[in-house]
Write a protein that holds these residues in place. Structure first.
Motif, mmCIF file in Angstrom:
data_model
loop_
_atom_site.group_PDB
_atom_site.id
_atom_site.type_symbol
_atom_site.label_atom_id
_atom_site.label_comp_id
_atom_site.label_asym_id
_atom_site.label_seq_id
_atom_site.Cartn_x
_atom_site.Cartn_y
_atom_site.Cartn_z
ATOM 1 N N ILE A 18 -17.182 15.839 -26.883
ATOM 2 C CA ILE A 18 -16.179 14.852 -26.464
ATOM 3 C C ILE A 18 -16.496 14.374 -25.061
ATOM 4 O O ILE A 18 -16.910 15.163 -24.211
ATOM 5 C CB ILE A 18 -14.761 15.483 -26.495
ATOM 6 C CG1 ILE A 18 -14.411 15.864 -27.934
ATOM 7 C CG2 ILE A 18 -13.715 14.543 -25.941
ATOM 8 C CD1 ILE A 18 -13.133 16.661 -28.053
ATOM 9 N N ASP A 19 -16.276 13.089 -24.824
ATOM 10 C CA ASP A 19 -16.530 12.543 -23.490
ATOM 11 C C ASP A 19 -15.361 12.936 -22.577
ATOM 12 O O ASP A 19 -14.394 12.180 -22.434
ATOM 13 C CB ASP A 19 -16.670 11.022 -23.583
ATOM 14 C CG ASP A 19 -17.123 10.432 -22.276
ATOM 15 O OD1 ASP A 19 -17.150 11.168 -21.275
ATOM 16 O OD2 ASP A 19 -17.445 9.231 -22.257
ATOM 17 N N LEU A 20 -15.464 14.122 -21.985
ATOM 18 C CA LEU A 20 -14.353 14.608 -21.153
ATOM 19 C C LEU A 20 -14.203 13.809 -19.865
ATOM 20 O O LEU A 20 -13.124 13.728 -19.302
ATOM 21 C CB LEU A 20 -14.564 16.093 -20.818
ATOM 22 C CG LEU A 20 -14.371 17.046 -21.993
ATOM 23 C CD1 LEU A 20 -14.726 18.462 -21.592
ATOM 24 C CD2 LEU A 20 -12.944 17.012 -22.506
ATOM 25 N N ASP A 21 -15.303 13.231 -19.427
ATOM 26 C CA ASP A 21 -15.259 12.381 -18.230
ATOM 27 C C ASP A 21 -14.240 11.265 -18.427
ATOM 28 O O ASP A 21 -13.356 11.060 -17.594
ATOM 29 C CB ASP A 21 -16.659 11.792 -18.013
ATOM 30 C CG ASP A 21 -17.022 11.756 -16.559
ATOM 31 O OD1 ASP A 21 -16.531 12.619 -15.819
ATOM 32 O OD2 ASP A 21 -17.792 10.863 -16.165
ATOM 33 N N LEU A 22 -14.391 10.584 -19.558
ATOM 34 C CA LEU A 22 -13.472 9.485 -19.879
ATOM 35 C C LEU A 22 -12.065 10.035 -20.073
ATOM 36 O O LEU A 22 -11.082 9.439 -19.602
ATOM 37 C CB LEU A 22 -13.958 8.768 -21.148
ATOM 38 C CG LEU A 22 -13.079 7.622 -21.646
ATOM 39 C CD1 LEU A 22 -13.113 6.460 -20.669
ATOM 40 C CD2 LEU A 22 -13.537 7.154 -23.021
#
Lengths: 496, 94
Positions: free
Chosen positions: B58-62
């Motif tokens: 999952i793109d945790l940054d986003l």
């Protein structure tokens, strides 16, 4: 009574609304002072070697700048174009470009270093461009002197500047789409005349090139006017007057804040001077020490022992200090521990501790007055009225700084301090996550790492070359954006 | 002193005498120091380790950017509503 109170409320309401309207008018004014910067880059996180392919930078037909860590304005690295930089078909030529988010009005600073023993500068082209158009500041040898010219709709004449070699200097460019013009300032000199430039779009591309086989060139710190590290030229803490009889102890200095490589002024080495002034004769004895940066981050103390400083063996002396070439962006202050004794190797006892906060250097905008001389009568009046209006409406530097300080005070108040803490918390997690590559686990007493490196290997997905990790990540991005839009719709409905 | 200076003086006066005095530095239930200790302590460390695996999928940054935006917007909105409530309370219904 009730009517009287109501009137008072309405009067107060009008006053508050009037104040808010005025403040609202003023806020855009302040924001308009600070024009945005097109590109910020200090090259510090790049690998040595070809700049192309790192941080969004592209080669120009194989020509490229080289990331290096020998000569730099700040931080760890800068980029170079040496005289013998050699590519298959070019020698001494470098060029790199970077696309940024476009700006109609903007600024860009480049720090340049011409490394030359024979006062020859590399032909250097710094271009900011948009669709079909661009503005260029170009350095080249003209008549045996390193000069510069501006290229917009027209080529300006070659202009002289305060030439420096083997020293970093800033090149500042500013443009305005509404004014259809741009201008440049070299090495903190005077701004050039505005040069006409026709805009067809926002400016979004930064292009830099250097050429010439007689000298080397370096570029570092692309950023904003006030954003680049500014070093205090001289800071003299006001020290309590002491009459020291036979100074016989160490002075210990503790740098407050973060002290990193590059915190010293490259042109004026960071140094700490201690002046001893003889009260009776006025004689001054000075001891100057250069900082050995980088200091160990966990131990920013450094000490000077004046026990054997024979110059002070008799008489009555006052002590003052000078700090030159400090970086106020990272260093916060300095603590002086005075008259320290070390009875044994584990103990240090000091009689006095004084903290000096470093003053913050801030550039203030100055109003630009129109030149009214030579204009006809009515035009001259209008011009003078315009200048007078600017003088009345433009705030003075101390007031701007005072307001900035007050606005900064908000950061310390609830809820802004709590919000900042939450923001920092998430940012720390984000940054730390990027560093994690594997998870350590223990199974039946055996330690191992779950390694996800295969996710970053390329595979063919639907005919396109993609990493495996992109598939679930893109899917999760889609779900998150849909979720965010749903929240946004719900949120906006509050207002309607 | 220019007109803008006078206006800034007025704004600073309002900030110093009206706004800053009513804004506390700490809330009684959870002081800033305690809050910082909670966030900067084992919670952060455990979250980093816990999320490290999830970050591969999952793109945790986003995710964190969106969570930050939502928290900030909701709190500002709550602040505006609280301000309006206070204003209405002072003004009364008449």
């Amino acid at each position: 009574m009730n009517i009287f109170l109501k009137r008072q409320f309405y009067a107060l309401k009008s006053l508050v609304i009037g104040f808010l309207v005025l403040a609202g008018m003023l806020i855009p004014f302040f924001y308009s002072i600070a024009t945005s910067t097109l590109l910020n880059d200090n090259f510090n996180s790049y690998n040595n070697g070809n700049l192309g392919g790192q941080g969004g930078w592209s080669d120009d037909g194989g020509r490229h700048f080289v990331v290096q860590d020998t000569i730099k304005y700040e931080g760890l690295k800068a980029i170079r174009c040496n005289a013998n930089e050699n590519y298959p078909e070019y020698t001494g030529i470098c060029a790199s470009s970077h696309i940024a988010t476009g700006l109609n009005d903007g600024t860009q600073v480049f720090w340049i270093y011409f490394d030359s023993s024979n006062n020859i500068c590399k032909t250097t082209t710094l271009t900011i461009s948009g669709d079909w158009t661009g503005m260029t500041t170009q350095f080249a040898m003209s008549g045996g002197i390193c000069k510069y010219r501006l290229i917009g709709n027209y080529y300006s004449d070659w202009l002289e500047w305060n030439v420096v070699f083997n020293q970093w200097f800033p090149v500042e460019m500013e443009w305005s789409r509404s004014g259809n013009h741009f201008r440049t300032r070299i090495n903190n000199g005077s701004w050039s005349e505005w040069q006409p430039l026709t805009f067809y779009s926002e400016m979004y591309n930064v292009y830099m090139s250097m050429s010439g086989t007689n000298s080397n060139g370096f570029i570092d710190y692309l950023g904003s006017f006030s954003g680049y590290p500014q070093y205090g030229t001289k800071f003299t803490p006001i020290y309590p007057v002491n009459c020291e009889k036979n100074i016989d102890a160490d002075l210990i200095f503790d740098l407050k804040g973060t002290v990193n490589i590059g915190d010293q002024d490259p042109n004026n080495y960071t140094s700490w001077s201690t002046h001893f002034i003889n009260i009776e004769t006025g004689e001054i004895k000075t001891k100057t020490e250069n900082f050995e940066v980088p200091l160990n981050k966990n131990n920013n103390y450094f000490s000077y022992d004046y026990t054997n400083y024979n110059a002070l063996t008799s008489g009555c002396w006052e002590v003052t200090y000078d700090l030159t070439g400090y970086n106020p962006n990272t260093m916060e202050g300095i603590v002086v521990f005075d008259r320290c004794q070390e009875p044994d190797k584990k103990t240090l006892i000091c009689d006095q501790e004084t903290t000096f906060e470093l003053p913050v250097i801030t550039e203030c905008p100055e109003p630009e007055y129109d030149v009214c001389e030579g204009l006809e009568l009515a035009e001259k009046w209008l011009c003078e009225i315009k200048n007078m209006a600017k003088e009345i409406l433009f705030p003075t530097c101390p007031k701007i700084l005072e307001l900035k300080n007050q606005i900064n005070s908000f950061k310390e108040k609830f809820p802004f301090n709590y919000l900042n803490a939450i923001k920092n918390f998430f940012n720390d997690i984000r940054n730390s996550l990027n560093e994690e590559k594997a998870i350590p686990i223990t199974i039946f007493g055996h330690e191992a790492n779950i390694d996800f490196s295969f996710w970053n290997k390329l595979g063919s997905v639907g005919g396109l070359s993609e990493t495996f990790s992109n598939i679930p990540k893109d899917f999760s991005r889609l779900i998150m954006i849909i979720g965010f839009l749903t929240w946004l719709l719900y949120f906006v409905r509050h207002f309607f | 002193m220019s007109l803008a200076d006078l206006l800034i003086t007025l704004i600073i006066w309002v900030l110093q005498n009206i706004i800053f005095p009513i804004l506390p530095q700490n809330i009684p239930a959870l002081s800033m120091d305690t809050f910082n200790d909670i966030l900067g302590g084992t919670l952060k460390h455990n979250l980093i380790w816990g999320l490290a695996g999830l970050n591969q999928f999952i793109d945790l940054d986003l995710a964190f950017i969106l969570i930050n935006t939502i928290i900030l917007a909701e709190i500002i909105f709550w602040g505006i509503k609280a301000g309006m409530f206070l204003w209405k309370s002072i003004r009364g219904s008449g």
